[in-house]
Design a protein around this motif. Structure first.
Motif, PDB file in Angstrom:
ATOM      1  N   VAL A 339     -69.214 134.605  -1.422  1.00 57.13           N
ATOM      2  CA  VAL A 339     -67.800 134.139  -1.508  1.00 57.13           C
ATOM      3  C   VAL A 339     -67.500 133.025  -0.552  1.00 57.13           C
ATOM      4  N   LEU A 340     -68.078 133.360   0.784  1.00 58.94           N
ATOM      5  CA  LEU A 340     -67.702 132.495   1.706  1.00 58.94           C
ATOM      6  C   LEU A 340     -68.288 130.981   1.655  1.00 58.94           C
ATOM      7  N   SER A 341     -69.368 130.940   1.053  1.00 63.40           N
ATOM      8  CA  SER A 341     -69.924 129.768   0.658  1.00 63.40           C
ATOM      9  C   SER A 341     -69.072 128.718  -0.097  1.00 63.40           C
ATOM     10  N   ARG A 342     -68.536 129.232  -0.985  1.00 62.81           N
ATOM     11  CA  ARG A 342     -67.502 128.521  -1.951  1.00 62.81           C
ATOM     12  C   ARG A 342     -66.374 128.241  -1.151  1.00 62.81           C
ATOM     13  N   MET A 343     -65.833 128.890   0.065  1.00 59.43           N
ATOM     14  CA  MET A 343     -64.650 128.554   0.655  1.00 59.43           C
ATOM     15  C   MET A 343     -64.710 127.533   1.871  1.00 59.43           C
ATOM     16  N   LEU A 344     -65.848 127.344   2.274  1.00 58.07           N
ATOM     17  CA  LEU A 344     -65.977 126.659   3.642  1.00 58.07           C
ATOM     18  C   LEU A 344     -65.695 125.287   3.513  1.00 58.07           C
ATOM     19  N   THR A 345     -66.326 124.460   2.300  1.00 60.01           N
ATOM     20  CA  THR A 345     -65.974 122.968   2.213  1.00 60.01           C
ATOM     21  C   THR A 345     -64.377 122.877   1.952  1.00 60.01           C
ATOM     22  N   PRO A 346     -63.788 123.257   0.947  1.00 61.81           N
ATOM     23  CA  PRO A 346     -62.315 123.121   0.885  1.00 61.81           C
ATOM     24  C   PRO A 346     -61.451 123.616   2.164  1.00 61.81           C
ATOM     25  N   PHE A 347     -61.989 124.847   2.607  1.00 64.06           N
ATOM     26  CA  PHE A 347     -61.096 124.990   3.984  1.00 64.06           C
ATOM     27  C   PHE A 347     -61.567 123.940   4.900  1.00 64.06           C
ATOM     28  N   GLU A 348     -62.459 123.668   5.078  1.00 63.94           N
ATOM     29  CA  GLU A 348     -62.954 122.576   6.288  1.00 63.94           C
ATOM     30  C   GLU A 348     -62.164 121.187   5.923  1.00 63.94           C
TER      31      GLU A 348
END
Length: 464
Positions: A339-348
């Motif tokens: 789940v975290l890997s899918r969130m990193l780019t949009p959050f960054e």
């Protein structure tokens, strides 16, 4: 095409900025993008004569060398998706066409006295300026990402399996998955013999030796010694909407492999001591705030039906004298997947925020803690049946997004409406994104397991 390749492939699907193995590729991208920015800025607003034209021509040749090196680096370090290969081919053809137009002009300019002559081409000049700014920003982004990857470290995989007795033979299914790859790395590094069941041998190239690769359990002879089996194989559940066909694939992929594992145990002359079988906290169904230990009851939903069928199939091994532990795994956090890997780019990029109300519980576990827990379960004879594989301190979705944004030093203001998620994902959204469970790892704690990352802040700071 270059913008599409950079954002769709490099940032969102391949996530190069968060993959330590791609540090060299990012450096090549950085140099190439900064050279492009220079070329766009010069050729969009100037005519270069003499020595300056020769320098521009040298930059164009250097770009070819960088691109060829990049192709080799990509082939050595990752498997490119078909769309990226097609895009690269089109970009190469396009660059060849540009060279056919530019080289004769640059050779003509080289014959003139050295000078930089301002030249304005109306809209084309402004397009070139925009391209120069965009290429420069992408180059600087690649520089920053490469420097961040250089700072990132991954703990030694060998020490994750310290709880195991020496020289174990372990069969791992789902060995090329997010959890399986780290488990195999830890087993191999700590001197155990790994038998890895894989569907796609090409993906197994990323697994560290020594290990034995098989594509079917029928390839294992009946007199093979296997001390433990870790069954993690199954179709991903969070990568697409739950159509009828997808649900059937999710279910059958787990049941078929698990039934084959039980059949293998039945014919082995020496039975494995333990089967650690994957499951998920979805077994409990959708709950509100009630803490859920391994003794909690379930609410009926697709996730429960799936996990219950999977667990019942695994329990068939008990009839052959093999201890069965059922890992009800929460949201596994790590930068390489889950789940975290899918969130990193949009959050960054400042595009993150809570899902729906943000009040739903997220029961998570850091990936290395999960590997250590698997080893603990394998080594502890008293552990049987369901085992909650989650950290002791679950958090609400809003707290999760706030903590991730804090670690990345970004805002998290873009809340995703629940109605939109339901419209897109249907029951998938209700169960995986908007529903939740407050799961407590009672059995792990009561048998002496110590989590290295009890809090989400501790886990994210170690990962990022």
């Amino acid at each position: 095409m270059g913008v599409f390749d950079t954002f769709y492939h490099h940032e969102f699907t391949e996530r190069l900025a968060w993959r330590p193995s791609q540090q060299s590729e990012l450096k090549l991208h950085a140099v190439r993008n900064l050279l492009y920015a220079l070329l766009f800025a010069i050729l969009g607003w100037c005519e270069v004569h003499g020595l300056f034209a020769a320098l521009v021509l040298a930059v164009l040749v250097a770009e070819i060398a960088i691109t060829l090196t990049d192709f080799v680096e990509e082939d050595l370090t990752r498997k490119l998706p078909p769309s990226e290969r097609i895009n690269h081919t089109l970009l190469a053809i396009n660059y060849g066409a540009v060279l056919m137009l530019l080289v004769p002009l640059l050779i003509d300019w080289m014959m003139q006295p050295s000078a930089i002559v301002p030249a304005y081409a109306d809209l084309l000049s402004w397009i070139a300026a925009a391209a120069a700014i965009g290429a420069a920003l992408c180059g600087l982004r690649d520089v920053a990402a490469a420097r961040r990857l250089a700072r990132m470290s991954q703990p030694d995989a060998a020490e994750l399996l310290a709880a195991l007795p020496p020289a174990q033979t372990v069969l791992v299914t789902g060995a090329t998955g997010f959890v399986g790859t780290r488990l195999v790395a830890g087993l191999a590094a700590s001197g155990h013999h790994v038998i890895a069941l894989v569907r796609d041998p090409a993906k197994a190239r990323a697994l560290p030796p020594p290990l034995t690769l098989i594509t079917s359990l029928d390839q294992i002879a009946s007199d093979t010694r296997i001390d433990a089996i870790v069954n993690l194989a199954g179709e991903p559940i969070g990568n697409a909407a739950w159509t009828a066909a997808k649900r059937e694939k999710i279910l059958q992929s787990r049941l078929a492999t698990t039934e084959a594992v039980v059949a293998l145990i039945a014919r082995l002359a020496r039975k494995p001591q333990v089967l650690v079988n994957g499951s998920a906290i979805g077994w409990y169904g959708l709950w509100q705030d009630q803490p859920l230990t391994e003794s909690a009851k379930a609410h009926d939903c697709f996730s429960h039906e799936l996990c219950e069928a999977w667990e019942q199939a695994a329990r068939g091994a008990e009839a052959h004298g093999t201890r069965v532990a059922l890992l009800r795994i929460g949201l596994v956090v790590g930068r390489d997947g889950g789940v975290l890997s899918r969130m990193l780019t949009p959050f960054e990029f400042g595009l993150g925020g809570p899902l729906g109300s943000g009040l739903q519980w997220m029961s998570w576990i850091e990936r290395d803690d999960l590997i250590r827990l698997i080893a603990h379960v394998m080594a502890t004879d008293a552990i049987t049946g369901p085992v909650n594989a989650t950290a002791p301190l679950p958090v609400r979705n809003g707290a999760f997004t706030t903590e991730l944004a804090r670690c990345l030093r970004r805002p998290a203001l873009l809340r995703v409406p629940a109605g939109l998620l339901r419209r897109i994902g249907g029951q998938f959204a209700d169960e995986l994104l908007l529903g939740g469970q407050r799961v407590v790892p009672n059995k792990a704690l009561s048998t002496g397991f110590v989590f290295r990352h009890q809090s989400l802040r501790s886990a994210l700071e170690a990962i990022l």
